[in-house]
Design an enzyme around this catalytic site. Structure first.
Site, PDB file in Angstrom:
ATOM      1  CD  GLU A   1      -2.828   1.338   0.303  1.00  0.00           C
ATOM      2  OE1 GLU A   1      -3.106   0.367  -0.430  1.00  0.00           O
ATOM      3  OE2 GLU A   1      -3.329   2.473   0.146  1.00  0.00           O
TER       4      GLU A   1
ATOM      5  CE  LYS B   1      19.464   2.133  14.617  1.00  0.00           C
ATOM      6  NZ  LYS B   1      18.041   1.880  14.760  1.00  0.00           N
TER       7      LYS B   1
ATOM      8  NE  ARG C   1       8.358   1.126   9.905  1.00  0.00           N
ATOM      9  CZ  ARG C   1       8.651   2.003  10.864  1.00  0.00           C
ATOM     10  NH1 ARG C   1       7.939   3.101  10.982  1.00  0.00           N
ATOM     11  NH2 ARG C   1       9.660   1.789  11.692  1.00  0.00           N
TER      12      ARG C   1
ATOM     13  CG  HIS D   1      11.613  -6.910  11.388  1.00  0.00           C
ATOM     14  ND1 HIS D   1      12.231  -6.352  12.465  1.00  0.00           N
ATOM     15  CD2 HIS D   1      10.395  -6.325  11.335  1.00  0.00           C
ATOM     16  CE1 HIS D   1      11.433  -5.480  13.043  1.00  0.00           C
ATOM     17  NE2 HIS D   1      10.307  -5.449  12.378  1.00  0.00           N
TER      18      HIS D   1
ATOM     19  CD  GLU E   1      14.866  -3.744  10.706  1.00  0.00           C
ATOM     20  OE1 GLU E   1      15.170  -4.482  11.640  1.00  0.00           O
ATOM     21  OE2 GLU E   1      14.405  -2.588  10.863  1.00  0.00           O
TER      22      GLU E   1
ATOM     23  CB  ALA F   1       4.761  -0.357  15.417  1.00  0.00           C
TER      24      ALA F   1
ATOM     25  CD  GLU G   1       6.045  -0.431  22.014  1.00  0.00           C
ATOM     26  OE1 GLU G   1       6.496  -1.070  22.946  1.00  0.00           O
ATOM     27  OE2 GLU G   1       6.717  -0.170  20.997  1.00  0.00           O
ATOM     28  CG  HIS G   2       9.475   3.760  18.021  1.00  0.00           C
ATOM     29  ND1 HIS G   2      10.145   4.945  18.005  1.00  0.00           N
ATOM     30  CD2 HIS G   2      10.407   2.802  17.760  1.00  0.00           C
ATOM     31  CE1 HIS G   2      11.421   4.720  17.744  1.00  0.00           C
ATOM     32  NE2 HIS G   2      11.614   3.428  17.601  1.00  0.00           N
TER      33      HIS G   2
HETATM   34  P1  0O2 Z   1      14.321   2.707  14.880  1.00  0.00           P
HETATM   35  O1  0O2 Z   1      15.118   3.120  13.736  1.00  0.00           O
HETATM   36  O2  0O2 Z   1      14.145   3.753  15.914  1.00  0.00           O
HETATM   37  O3  0O2 Z   1      13.020   2.040  14.491  1.00  0.00           O
HETATM   38  P2  0O2 Z   1      16.419  -4.071  18.983  1.00  0.00           P
HETATM   39  O4  0O2 Z   1      16.869  -2.727  18.534  1.00  0.00           O
HETATM   40  O5  0O2 Z   1      17.372  -4.803  19.863  1.00  0.00           O
HETATM   41  O6  0O2 Z   1      14.998  -4.046  19.516  1.00  0.00           O
HETATM   42  P3  0O2 Z   1      17.137  -5.775  16.745  1.00  0.00           P
HETATM   43  O7  0O2 Z   1      17.610  -7.006  17.411  1.00  0.00           O
HETATM   44  O8  0O2 Z   1      18.138  -4.946  16.019  1.00  0.00           O
HETATM   45  O9  0O2 Z   1      16.229  -4.903  17.695  1.00  0.00           O
HETATM   46  O10 0O2 Z   1      16.077  -6.169  15.681  1.00  0.00           O
HETATM   47  P4  0O2 Z   1      14.524  -6.164  15.800  1.00  0.00           P
HETATM   48  O11 0O2 Z   1      14.018  -6.759  17.036  1.00  0.00           O
HETATM   49  O12 0O2 Z   1      14.107  -6.809  14.528  1.00  0.00           O
HETATM   50  O13 0O2 Z   1      14.124  -4.613  15.821  1.00  0.00           O
HETATM   51  C1  0O2 Z   1      14.489  -3.728  14.862  1.00  0.00           C
HETATM   52  C2  0O2 Z   1      13.435  -2.655  14.678  1.00  0.00           C
HETATM   53  O14 0O2 Z   1      12.124  -3.221  14.783  1.00  0.00           O
HETATM   54  C3  0O2 Z   1      13.462  -1.571  15.733  1.00  0.00           C
HETATM   55  O15 0O2 Z   1      14.379  -0.628  15.358  1.00  0.00           O
HETATM   56  C4  0O2 Z   1      12.041  -1.029  15.641  1.00  0.00           C
HETATM   57  O16 0O2 Z   1      11.877  -0.220  14.519  1.00  0.00           O
HETATM   58  C5  0O2 Z   1      11.250  -2.298  15.419  1.00  0.00           C
HETATM   59  N1  0O2 Z   1      10.847  -2.866  16.717  1.00  0.00           N
HETATM   60  C6  0O2 Z   1      11.336  -3.970  17.296  1.00  0.00           C
HETATM   61  N2  0O2 Z   1      10.708  -4.198  18.449  1.00  0.00           N
HETATM   62  C7  0O2 Z   1       9.797  -3.227  18.622  1.00  0.00           C
HETATM   63  C8  0O2 Z   1       8.827  -2.933  19.635  1.00  0.00           C
HETATM   64  O17 0O2 Z   1       8.674  -3.623  20.637  1.00  0.00           O
HETATM   65  N3  0O2 Z   1       8.073  -1.807  19.442  1.00  0.00           N
HETATM   66  C9  0O2 Z   1       8.192  -1.011  18.362  1.00  0.00           C
HETATM   67  N4  0O2 Z   1       7.395   0.051  18.254  1.00  0.00           N
HETATM   68  N5  0O2 Z   1       9.106  -1.269  17.388  1.00  0.00           N
HETATM   69  C10 0O2 Z   1       9.888  -2.351  17.516  1.00  0.00           C
HETATM   70  P5  0O2 Z   1      15.039   0.384  16.416  1.00  0.00           P
HETATM   71  O18 0O2 Z   1      16.401  -0.096  16.739  1.00  0.00           O
HETATM   72  O19 0O2 Z   1      14.104   0.640  17.530  1.00  0.00           O
HETATM   73  O20 0O2 Z   1      15.266   1.633  15.550  1.00  0.00           O
END
Ligand code: 0O2
Length: 269
Positions: A41, A48, A78, A121, A140, A152, A155-156
Site C-alpha cells: 500500500e 538511521k 518500511r 522483518h 532492514e 508500533a 508504542e515507539h
Molecule cells: P528505529 O530506527 O528507531 O526504528 P532491537 O533494537 O534490539 O529491539 P534488533 O535485534 O536490532 O532490535 O532487531 P529487531 O528486534 O528486529 O528490531 C528492529 C526494529 O524493529 C526496531 O528498530 C524497531 O523499529 C522495530 N521494533 C522492534 N521491536 C519493537 C517494539 O517492541 N516496538 C516497536 N514500536 N518497534 C519495535 P530500532 O532499533 O528501535 O530503531
C-alpha cells in the site's frame, strides 16, 4: 569520528534507501497500471540517525569496527500492507528478486514480541554503485499492516518518552490495544475479498477514464474541434452514469474513430 566521516559512511546507505523505496513504489505502480490489486500500500525509508546508531552500539556492545556488519538497520525500509495476508506475498516477492539477497528473517507475526509488537522483518544485502565502485550493504525491510504500523508508531513514541520505564497503566493499555489491533486485522481479513473487489473496480474505472482522456487528446490533434467537443460532451454523459460497461463501450468507440483517422492518413500518403 569526525562529522565528515559519518557523512561518507552514511552516503551509500542514503542511496540504498532511495533506490529501494523507488523500486517498491514502482511495484505499486506496476500493479495499478495492470488493474491489479497491489499487496504493497505504501513504502517509506530512512537512514538511521547517528544518535540512534551509537545508542544501539552502546546497548548491544558493538565495537566501532563491527558497526556496518552488526547494526543491520542503518538503511531501513518500511512496507505497509492493507491486509495481513499481503505480508507473506510481499516477503516472497522480495525473496524471489535477484537484486535483494536475504540474510535473515524475523517473523514477529508468528512470534509476537513481549511488547505486543507485530511485523515481519527481513535483513537483506543490497548492492549500490558508488564512485568507488559497488558496495554491498545491509538493509532492514519491515513489512506490516496499517493497523500494526499505527500501534508500533504510538508504542515507539511512548517507549521513547518513558525510556524503558513505562508506567504499568500505560503498558497495560498498550497490551490491550495490541490485542485490539489483532482483532481489527482479522476482521479486515474476513472482508478482504470484498474490499479488493471494490478497490479493483474503482482502479479499473480510473484507468479507463485515463485511457479515454488520452484518446480524446490524440483525437484533438487529428480531427476537427467540433467533433472533439461532441466527444467530450458524450464522455461527460457516460462518466456521470458511473457505469464501467458504458465507459468501456465508449472507449472502444473512440478506438474505432481513431482507427478511421489513421486509415485516412495512410490513404492520403
Ligand atoms: P528505529 O530506527 O528507531 O526504528 P532491537 O533494537 O534490539 O529491539 P534488533 O535485534 O536490532 O532490535 O532487531 P529487531 O528486534 O528486529 O528490531 C528492529 C526494529 O524493529 C526496531 O528498530 C524497531 O523499529 C522495530 N521494533 C522492534 N521491536 C519493537 C517494539 O517492541 N516496538 C516497536 N514500536 N518497534 C519495535 P530500532 O532499533 O528501535 O530503531
Amino acid at each position: 569520528m569526525e562529522i565528515q566521516l559519518w557523512r561518507n559512511i552514511l552516503c551509500p546507505y542514503e542511496l540504498a534507501v532511495k533506490e529501494l523505496v523507488l523500486k517498491f513504489e514502482h511495484m505499486i505502480e506496476e500493479h495499478r497500471q495492470n488493474d491489479m490489486y497491489s499487496p504493497i500500500e505504501q513504502v517509506s525509508g530512512r537512514v538511521k540517525s547517528v544518535y540512534s546508531i551509537l545508542e544501539k552500539m552502546q546497548r548491544k556492545n558493538i565495537p566501532m569496527n563491527r558497526m556496518e556488519e552488526d547494526v543491520e538497520d542503518i538503511a531501513g525500509v518500511r512496507i505497509i500492507c492493507q491486509f495481513e495476508e499481503d505480508i507473506e506475498t510481499v516477503a516472497s516477492i522480495i525473496q524471489n528478486r535477484d537484486d535483494m539477497e536475504i540474510k535473515s528473517e524475523k517473523d514477529y507475526l508468528k512470534h509476537i514480541k513481549q511488547s505486543g509488537y507485530r511485523s515481519y522483518h527481513l535483513i537483506i544485502y543490497y548492492t549500490v554503485q558508488t564512485l568507488d565502485g559497488p558496495r554491498k550493504l545491509q538493509a532492514e525491510i519491515q513489512i506490516r499492516t496499517m493497523a500494526m504500523n499505527f500501534w508500533a508508531t504510538i508504542e515507539h513514541s511512548l517507549q521513547y518518552k518513558y525510556k524503558g520505564d513505562m508506567p504499568p497503566h500505560v503498558a497495560e493499555r498498550l497490551t490491550r490495544s495490541a490485542d485490539a489491533i489483532i482483532s481489527l486485522d482479522r476482521e479486515m481479513s474476513s472482508v478482504r475479498n470484498e474490499i479488493i473487489d471494490a478497490q479493483n473496480y474503482s482502479l479499473m474505472q480510473a484507468n479507463i477514464v485515463k485511457d479515454i482522456l488520452l484518446s480524446i487528446e490524440n483525437l484533438y490533434r487529428v480531427s476537427n474541434q467540433r467533433e472533439v467537443m461532441k466527444i467530450q460532451d458524450e464522455f461527460l454523459r457516460v462518466f456521470n452514469t458511473k457505469d464501467i460497461q458504458q465507459l468501456e463501450r465508449f472507449h472502444r468507440q473512440l478506438d474505432i474513430i481513431a482507427e478511421g483517422y489513421r486509415a485516412q492518413s495512410v490513404e492520403a500518403m
